[in-house]
Write a protein that holds these residues in place. Structure first.
Motif, short mmCIF file in Angstrom:
data_model
loop_
_atom_site.label_atom_id
_atom_site.label_comp_id
_atom_site.label_asym_id
_atom_site.label_seq_id
_atom_site.Cartn_x
_atom_site.Cartn_y
_atom_site.Cartn_z
N VAL A 80 0.84 -1.20 0.00
CA VAL A 80 0.00 0.00 0.00
C VAL A 80 0.87 1.24 0.00
O VAL A 80 1.81 1.37 0.79
N ASN A 81 0.53 2.19 -0.87
CA ASN A 81 1.16 3.50 -0.94
C ASN A 81 0.24 4.47 -0.19
O ASN A 81 -0.90 4.67 -0.58
N HIS A 82 0.77 5.05 0.89
CA HIS A 82 -0.02 5.98 1.70
C HIS A 82 0.45 7.42 1.46
O HIS A 82 1.65 7.67 1.38
N ARG A 83 -0.49 8.35 1.42
CA ARG A 83 -0.17 9.77 1.49
C ARG A 83 -0.17 10.17 2.95
O ARG A 83 -0.90 9.59 3.76
N ARG A 128 5.34 10.03 0.88
CA ARG A 128 4.59 8.80 0.68
C ARG A 128 5.19 7.75 1.61
O ARG A 128 6.41 7.72 1.81
#
Length: 108
Positions: free
Chosen positions: A42-45, A53
């Motif tokens: 998962v790529n989170h902001r 990121r």
């Protein structure tokens, strides 16, 4: 137990962060299609940090991570990411306890 890591990326600017997101999304398509041992990717902001990121990655085991690293879509991501980044930091994790996705054949 799984094999996990967290990677914090800081992009050069907001435009680079958006381009980085596109690069990550392309890699994710390959991960979804070809990596059954990659359980979570998962790529989170980060709120209030538009250039940052954070990836959370969970693999079935170390072998699944090693296989992930050898995939063409991952090699492309690794080769191209530098043009968008100011810095990145990788933290490998040892699982102590928790809830994670069940693998095929496991009870939930």
């Amino acid at each position: 137990m799984g094999f996990a890591l967290v990677v914090r990326f800081t992009a050069r600017d907001e435009s680079a962060a958006r381009a980085f997101d596109d690069l990550a999304a392309a890699a994710l398509e390959g991960i979804k299609a070809y990596e059954p041992g990659t359980l979570v990717y998962v790529n989170h902001r980060v709120p209030d940090e538009p250039r940052v990121r954070v990836f959370y990655e969970l693999y079935a085991d170390r072998a699944a991570f090693d296989l992930h690293e050898e995939q063409p879509h991952v090699k492309h991501f690794l080769a191209e990411r530098g043009q968008y980044l100011e810095s990145f930091e990788v933290t490998f994790l040892d699982e102590a306890a928790g809830k994670r996705p069940a693998q095929a054949g496991e009870a939930r």
